[in-house]
Design a protein around this motif. Structure first.
Motif, PDB file in Angstrom:
ATOM      1  N   ASP A  41      32.942  57.845  36.005  1.00 36.74           N
ATOM      2  CA  ASP A  41      32.478  58.209  37.354  1.00 36.74           C
ATOM      3  C   ASP A  41      33.349  59.302  37.962  1.00 36.74           C
ATOM      4  O   ASP A  41      33.694  59.270  39.142  1.00 36.74           O
ATOM      5  CB  ASP A  41      32.431  56.978  38.268  1.00 36.74           C
ATOM      6  CG  ASP A  41      31.287  56.043  37.905  1.00 36.74           C
ATOM      7  OD1 ASP A  41      30.300  56.500  37.299  1.00 36.74           O
ATOM      8  OD2 ASP A  41      31.385  54.844  38.235  1.00 36.74           O
ATOM      9  N   GLY A  42      33.733  60.265  37.149  1.00 39.85           N
ATOM     10  CA  GLY A  42      34.497  61.416  37.619  1.00 39.85           C
ATOM     11  C   GLY A  42      35.995  61.216  37.714  1.00 39.85           C
ATOM     12  O   GLY A  42      36.722  62.152  38.028  1.00 39.85           O
ATOM     13  N   GLU A  43      36.483  60.018  37.443  1.00 39.40           N
ATOM     14  CA  GLU A  43      37.915  59.719  37.536  1.00 39.40           C
ATOM     15  C   GLU A  43      38.497  59.457  36.147  1.00 39.40           C
ATOM     16  O   GLU A  43      37.851  58.838  35.305  1.00 39.40           O
ATOM     17  CB  GLU A  43      38.149  58.471  38.407  1.00 39.40           C
ATOM     18  CG  GLU A  43      37.633  58.597  39.822  1.00 39.40           C
ATOM     19  CD  GLU A  43      38.436  59.576  40.651  1.00 39.40           C
ATOM     20  OE1 GLU A  43      39.670  59.661  40.455  1.00 39.40           O
ATOM     21  OE2 GLU A  43      37.831  60.277  41.478  1.00 39.40           O
ATOM     22  N   VAL A  44      39.728  59.905  35.929  1.00 38.29           N
ATOM     23  CA  VAL A  44      40.418  59.639  34.671  1.00 38.29           C
ATOM     24  C   VAL A  44      40.950  58.205  34.707  1.00 38.29           C
ATOM     25  O   VAL A  44      41.651  57.844  35.664  1.00 38.29           O
ATOM     26  CB  VAL A  44      41.585  60.637  34.450  1.00 38.29           C
ATOM     27  CG1 VAL A  44      42.353  60.306  33.185  1.00 38.29           C
ATOM     28  CG2 VAL A  44      41.063  62.065  34.417  1.00 38.29           C
ATOM     29  N   PRO A  45      40.631  57.372  33.700  1.00 32.50           N
ATOM     30  CA  PRO A  45      41.165  56.003  33.679  1.00 32.50           C
ATOM     31  C   PRO A  45      42.693  56.006  33.644  1.00 32.50           C
ATOM     32  O   PRO A  45      43.307  56.876  33.023  1.00 32.50           O
ATOM     33  CB  PRO A  45      40.597  55.409  32.393  1.00 32.50           C
ATOM     34  CG  PRO A  45      39.423  56.261  32.061  1.00 32.50           C
ATOM     35  CD  PRO A  45      39.733  57.629  32.583  1.00 32.50           C
ATOM     36  N   GLU A  46      43.304  55.020  34.290  1.00 31.84           N
ATOM     37  CA  GLU A  46      44.767  54.948  34.375  1.00 31.84           C
ATOM     38  C   GLU A  46      45.435  54.901  33.006  1.00 31.84           C
ATOM     39  O   GLU A  46      46.497  55.476  32.815  1.00 31.84           O
ATOM     40  CB  GLU A  46      45.193  53.716  35.181  1.00 31.84           C
ATOM     41  CG  GLU A  46      45.047  53.885  36.662  1.00 31.84           C
ATOM     42  CD  GLU A  46      45.564  52.670  37.402  1.00 31.84           C
ATOM     43  OE1 GLU A  46      46.516  52.022  36.927  1.00 31.84           O
ATOM     44  OE2 GLU A  46      44.999  52.380  38.478  1.00 31.84           O
ATOM     45  N   ASP A  47      44.822  54.207  32.055  1.00 33.76           N
ATOM     46  CA  ASP A  47      45.451  54.029  30.744  1.00 33.76           C
ATOM     47  C   ASP A  47      45.063  55.113  29.736  1.00 33.76           C
ATOM     48  O   ASP A  47      45.422  55.025  28.568  1.00 33.76           O
ATOM     49  CB  ASP A  47      45.134  52.648  30.167  1.00 33.76           C
ATOM     50  CG  ASP A  47      43.659  52.466  29.852  1.00 33.76           C
ATOM     51  OD1 ASP A  47      42.823  53.220  30.395  1.00 33.76           O
ATOM     52  OD2 ASP A  47      43.337  51.569  29.058  1.00 33.76           O
ATOM     53  N   PHE A  48      44.360  56.161  30.183  1.00 30.81           N
ATOM     54  CA  PHE A  48      43.956  57.216  29.249  1.00 30.81           C
ATOM     55  C   PHE A  48      45.123  58.160  28.957  1.00 30.81           C
ATOM     56  O   PHE A  48      45.802  58.621  29.862  1.00 30.81           O
ATOM     57  CB  PHE A  48      42.779  58.024  29.797  1.00 30.81           C
ATOM     58  CG  PHE A  48      42.389  59.157  28.884  1.00 30.81           C
ATOM     59  CD1 PHE A  48      41.744  58.912  27.691  1.00 30.81           C
ATOM     60  CD2 PHE A  48      42.713  60.468  29.209  1.00 30.81           C
ATOM     61  CE1 PHE A  48      41.409  59.952  26.837  1.00 30.81           C
ATOM     62  CE2 PHE A  48      42.384  61.510  28.362  1.00 30.81           C
ATOM     63  CZ  PHE A  48      41.727  61.256  27.170  1.00 30.81           C
ATOM     64  N   ASN A  49      45.332  58.425  27.670  1.00 34.89           N
ATOM     65  CA  ASN A  49      46.340  59.385  27.230  1.00 34.89           C
ATOM     66  C   ASN A  49      45.619  60.427  26.379  1.00 34.89           C
ATOM     67  O   ASN A  49      45.023  60.074  25.361  1.00 34.89           O
ATOM     68  CB  ASN A  49      47.425  58.678  26.418  1.00 34.89           C
ATOM     69  CG  ASN A  49      48.535  59.610  25.984  1.00 34.89           C
ATOM     70  OD1 ASN A  49      48.319  60.798  25.737  1.00 34.89           O
ATOM     71  ND2 ASN A  49      49.732  59.080  25.868  1.00 34.89           N
ATOM     72  N   PRO A  50      45.664  61.710  26.745  1.00 36.84           N
ATOM     73  CA  PRO A  50      44.912  62.734  26.027  1.00 36.84           C
ATOM     74  C   PRO A  50      45.447  63.064  24.635  1.00 36.84           C
ATOM     75  O   PRO A  50      44.913  63.945  23.973  1.00 36.84           O
ATOM     76  CB  PRO A  50      45.008  63.955  26.952  1.00 36.84           C
ATOM     77  CG  PRO A  50      46.263  63.744  27.717  1.00 36.84           C
ATOM     78  CD  PRO A  50      46.390  62.266  27.892  1.00 36.84           C
ATOM     79  N   GLU A  51      46.462  62.353  24.191  1.00 40.18           N
ATOM     80  CA  GLU A  51      47.018  62.616  22.858  1.00 40.18           C
ATOM     81  C   GLU A  51      46.957  61.382  21.961  1.00 40.18           C
ATOM     82  O   GLU A  51      47.634  61.332  20.947  1.00 40.18           O
ATOM     83  CB  GLU A  51      48.461  63.099  22.983  1.00 40.18           C
ATOM     84  CG  GLU A  51      48.571  64.404  23.731  1.00 40.18           C
ATOM     85  CD  GLU A  51      50.008  64.845  23.940  1.00 40.18           C
ATOM     86  OE1 GLU A  51      50.934  64.098  23.575  1.00 40.18           O
ATOM     87  OE2 GLU A  51      50.197  65.937  24.475  1.00 40.18           O
TER      88      GLU A  51
END
Length: 151
Positions: A41-51
């Motif tokens: 919903d347009g927000e980055v999840p808190e536990d998301f790591n792009p690596e």
């Protein structure tokens, strides 16, 4: 002298004849993709790591893995297919001793995927190096996954 030459030539031939693509060419999908962006919903999840999350395609198999701090890799196995403008990820597989969609065949919950189901992801954009996919869950949340090809 000749024995060494024969051994070296044999090794070279075996290396050059290795199969890069098992059971056919799958086009741009083949290889490893990094999930560098994810929104709900347009927000980055808190536990998301792009690596940390990688999608790997070969034949009709997909492995979605999460790599932790000490390079511990936890992979989930499924199959994929494409229908029109949709990438279908199937996480309903099983083996003896495991229920369908469980253990290593479980859908990656850190991506919001439902368990023991086929997930239809719609292409927003797609090229040989990048793809953006979207999906709406049963609660109506809209997920957007952006991937870039590593190899």
């Amino acid at each position: 002298m000749y024995r060494r030459l024969i051994i070296l030539l044999t090794i070279a031939v075996m290396a050059l004849c290795g199969c890069r693509v098992n059971n056919g060419d799958i086009g741009d999908y083949f290889g490893a993709w990094l999930l560098y962006s994810m929104t709900v919903d347009g927000e980055v999840p808190e536990d998301f790591n792009p690596e940390q999350t990688y999608w790997e395609f070969q034949n009709n198999i997909v492995q979605i893995s999460r790599v932790s701090y000490m390079f511990e890799k936890k992979g989930r196995w499924g199959t994929w297919s494409e229908d029109d403008n949709t990438l279908l990820l199937n996480f309903t597989h099983y083996q003896e001793g495991y229920e369908p969609g469980s253990a290593q065949y479980r859908a990656p919950e850190w991506l919001g995927f439902p368990q023991n189901s086929i997930i239809p992801l719609t292409f927003v954009s797609r090229s040989s190096k990048r793809m953006e996919l979207t999906w709406r869950d049963v609660e109506g949340k809209i997920y957007v996954y952006s991937l870039r090809k590593l190899w």
